[in-house]
Design a protein around this motif. Structure first.
Motif, PDB file in Angstrom:
ATOM      1  N   CYS A  14       7.794  10.758 -19.621  1.00 36.90           N
ATOM      2  CA  CYS A  14       8.320   9.885 -19.713  1.00 36.90           C
ATOM      3  C   CYS A  14       9.177   9.400 -20.722  1.00 36.90           C
ATOM      4  O   CYS A  14      10.424   9.016 -20.826  1.00 36.90           O
ATOM      5  N   ARG A  15       8.867   9.345 -22.428  1.00 38.63           N
ATOM      6  CA  ARG A  15       9.609   9.128 -23.830  1.00 38.63           C
ATOM      7  C   ARG A  15      10.595  10.493 -22.947  1.00 38.63           C
ATOM      8  O   ARG A  15      11.329  10.123 -23.927  1.00 38.63           O
TER       9      ARG A  15
ATOM     10  N   LYS B  93      20.278   7.916 -12.217  1.00 37.65           N
ATOM     11  CA  LYS B  93      19.908   7.313 -12.770  1.00 37.65           C
ATOM     12  C   LYS B  93      17.975   7.518 -12.455  1.00 37.65           C
ATOM     13  O   LYS B  93      17.435   7.903 -11.231  1.00 37.65           O
TER      14      LYS B  93
ATOM     15  N   THR C   7       5.499   1.451 -13.502  1.00 33.20           N
ATOM     16  CA  THR C   7       6.999   1.216 -14.357  1.00 33.20           C
ATOM     17  C   THR C   7       7.395   1.550 -15.593  1.00 33.20           C
ATOM     18  O   THR C   7       6.000   1.548 -16.080  1.00 33.20           O
ATOM     19  N   TYR C   8       8.319   2.113 -16.150  1.00 31.38           N
ATOM     20  CA  TYR C   8       8.226   2.398 -17.631  1.00 31.38           C
ATOM     21  C   TYR C   8       9.154   1.455 -17.771  1.00 31.38           C
ATOM     22  O   TYR C   8      10.628   1.240 -17.744  1.00 31.38           O
ATOM     23  N   LYS C   9       8.438   0.665 -19.216  1.00 32.58           N
ATOM     24  CA  LYS C   9       9.645  -0.106 -19.839  1.00 32.58           C
ATOM     25  C   LYS C   9       9.168   0.293 -21.350  1.00 32.58           C
ATOM     26  O   LYS C   9       7.718  -0.458 -21.154  1.00 32.58           O
ATOM     27  N   ASN C  10      10.030  -0.463 -22.471  1.00 34.71           N
ATOM     28  CA  ASN C  10      10.081  -0.907 -23.577  1.00 34.71           C
ATOM     29  C   ASN C  10       9.410   0.022 -23.780  1.00 34.71           C
ATOM     30  O   ASN C  10       7.948  -0.014 -24.879  1.00 34.71           O
TER      31      ASN C  10
ATOM     32  N   THR D  48      10.962   5.523 -10.599  1.00 29.21           N
ATOM     33  CA  THR D  48       9.851   5.818 -10.460  1.00 29.21           C
ATOM     34  C   THR D  48       8.910   5.422  -9.317  1.00 29.21           C
ATOM     35  O   THR D  48       9.614   4.176  -8.877  1.00 29.21           O
TER      36      THR D  48
ATOM     37  N   LYS E 150       6.694   2.301 -23.148  1.00 30.12           N
ATOM     38  CA  LYS E 150       5.730   1.477 -22.339  1.00 30.12           C
ATOM     39  C   LYS E 150       5.406   1.928 -20.974  1.00 30.12           C
ATOM     40  O   LYS E 150       6.460   1.704 -20.413  1.00 30.12           O
ATOM     41  N   ILE E 151       4.229   2.482 -20.054  1.00 31.72           N
ATOM     42  CA  ILE E 151       3.665   2.152 -18.882  1.00 31.72           C
ATOM     43  C   ILE E 151       2.961   1.283 -17.950  1.00 31.72           C
ATOM     44  O   ILE E 151       2.200   1.098 -18.764  1.00 31.72           O
TER      45      ILE E 151
ATOM     46  N   PHE F 152      13.241   9.614 -20.099  1.00 34.68           N
ATOM     47  CA  PHE F 152      14.163   8.018 -19.792  1.00 34.68           C
ATOM     48  C   PHE F 152      15.078   8.467 -21.292  1.00 34.68           C
ATOM     49  O   PHE F 152      16.064   7.913 -21.248  1.00 34.68           O
TER      50      PHE F 152
END
Length: 443
Positions: free
Chosen positions: A348-349, A375, A382-385, A378, A387-388, A352
């Motif tokens: 993800c890192r 875009k 979810t992947y945000k900040n 997922t 983190k998963i 994204f």
């Protein structure tokens, strides 16, 4: 005795039939000669991104190759991998030409539709050996039911065969790419001429490496190749190589109509097959969500990541094979991984971190046939900040997570975190076939 041979060749057409009328006239005109003429196709003629190729599983391409008068053809990855094994086993049933391929087998041996080499004897008795090999994508041929073998090792083996050794001249029909062609020219002096493909390179006037000649004619029919050979008493005395730009050839009224009619015929055939009727026309985002659901169900996976650009056009309310082809024209399949949650976080890192850079890029190759990457989306988490957050219904408390992606992510160089993993390629369905089954309720 002096004799002259002319070889006309195309490669990597990828079902770009818009160039076909000019190529046909060029072949016909250059065949009006006292020279003995041979015509070759170097592979990747077939590409299911074209609706008629998709509707006929490439048989329409073979009919056009017959119309060109092709004598010898080899196989590219779009035939060998882009088609299911059952499809390529039927592809050449009505071919008027000989398929040559020396590095593909299955558990029963060589495919019945190809010869490992051909010895062509000219009218004056000169013997020309045609050998051909395709790029060894080991990871993708094997799950399609084939064993693809090292091309250079196969070439060296075939050059020791008595018939090939005794030939007066040896031509390699190569779907191996420019780097391997150059290596062969440097290291395998028994090859006299390499006609190349796969990497879409062009040699406008040919090249020579350590006495081996090289020719290549680009991609999509943007060039057509002509090679004139002169022999005296079966010994080569002269060679002229040219890649002619098709844009320099005269167009005629009806050329554009020809290509349009093939496209429309493909759409007509595909439109006869109703997939489903939706309650309303979905948005592109909703379509992408359906694609992800289809991928998860088909692969029996926990999570998935896609790019919204995979959906080129939102689905119609009435979905046919034709409209689904417009939405998902890609020549790609699914690949499944078993990853730890730490590995998924790394993926993800990686993905994204490049999302903004890729979003509006026009991606070419690796099976992608869309306009831009789009875009990142997922399902299952979810992947945000950085983190998963998992969907516990999908992943529970498992140590490992099953991840399904389109195989473009596996093969393209931009996601190294994915490239380094061991994935399971899922054959035979292309992405749109997977989505079709989902929409039909067959998953």
């Amino acid at each position: 005795m002096k004799e002259q041979i002319r070889i006309l060749h195309i490669n990597d057409l990828h079902s770009h039939f818009e160039a076909y009328p000019k190529i046909k006239r060029f072949f016909d005109e250059q065949s009006k000669t006292d020279k003995e003429v041979l015509k070759c196709d170097l592979g990747d003629n077939v590409d299911k991104s074209h609706p008629l190729t998709d509707a006929t599983a490439g048989k329409a391409n073979v009919a056009l190759m017959n119309d060109l008068g092709i004598d010898f053809a080899t196989v590219g990855n779009n035939e060998g991998i882009g088609l299911a094994k059952s499809e390529i086993n039927q592809l050449y049933e009505k071919a008027d030409f000989q398929v040559v391929l020396g590095n593909l087998t299955d558990r029963n041996g060589r495919p019945a539709w190809a010869e490992p080499y051909v010895i062509y004897e000219t009218e004056a008795g000169t013997k020309i050996a045609f050998l051909a090999y395709t790029f060894p994508y080991y990871k993708t041929y094997q799950p399609n039911g084939w064993q693809v073998h090292d091309a250079i090792a196969s070439l060296k083996r075939d050059l020791t065969l008595p018939e090939v050794k005794k030939a007066d001249f040896r031509i390699l029909l190569s779907h191996l790419g420019i780097r391997l062609d150059e290596k062969i020219a440097r290291d395998v002096p028994e090859v006299d001429l390499i006609i190349g493909a796969h990497t879409h390179h062009v040699f406008e006037e040919g090249e020579v490496i350590k006495g081996t000649y090289l020719a290549a004619a680009g991609r999509y029919g943007d060039h057509v190749g002509q090679i004139d050979l002169t022999f005296k008493d079966r010994v080569l005395t002269d060679m002229a190589i040219e890649a002619v730009s098709v844009s320099d050839l005269d167009a005629e009224k009806g050329d554009a109509d020809f290509a349009a009619e093939l496209f429309q015929e493909g759409e007509r055939q595909l439109a006869e097959d109703l997939v489903c009727k939706l309650s309303r026309k979905p948005t592109q985002k909703e379509c992408a969500e359906m694609v992800m659901e289809a991928m998860l169900k088909s692969a029996d996976a926990d999570v998935t990541i896609i790019n919204s650009g995979l959906v080129v056009e939102p689905f119609e309310q009435t979905v046919t094979k034709a409209s689904l082809h417009q939405s998902l024209p890609h020549q790609m399949r699914l690949v499944k991984f078993q990853v730890t949650k730490a590995e998924l976080l790394d993926i993800c890192r990686d993905i994204f971190s490049q999302a903004n850079l890729l979003a509006h890029q026009q991606i070419r190759g690796m099976g992608f046939r869309g306009r831009q990457f789009g875009k990142i989306m997922t399902n299952g988490f979810t992947y945000k900040n950085a983190k998963i957050v998992y969907n516990d219904k999908a992943t529970g408390k498992k140590d490992k997570v099953s991840l399904v992606l389109v195989d473009q992510y596996y093969f393209a160089p931009y996601f190294t975190s994915v490239n380094s993993l061991q994935g399971q390629l899922l054959f035979p369905d292309l992405l749109r076939q997977t989505v079709e089954k989902y929409l039909r309720g067959d998953l």
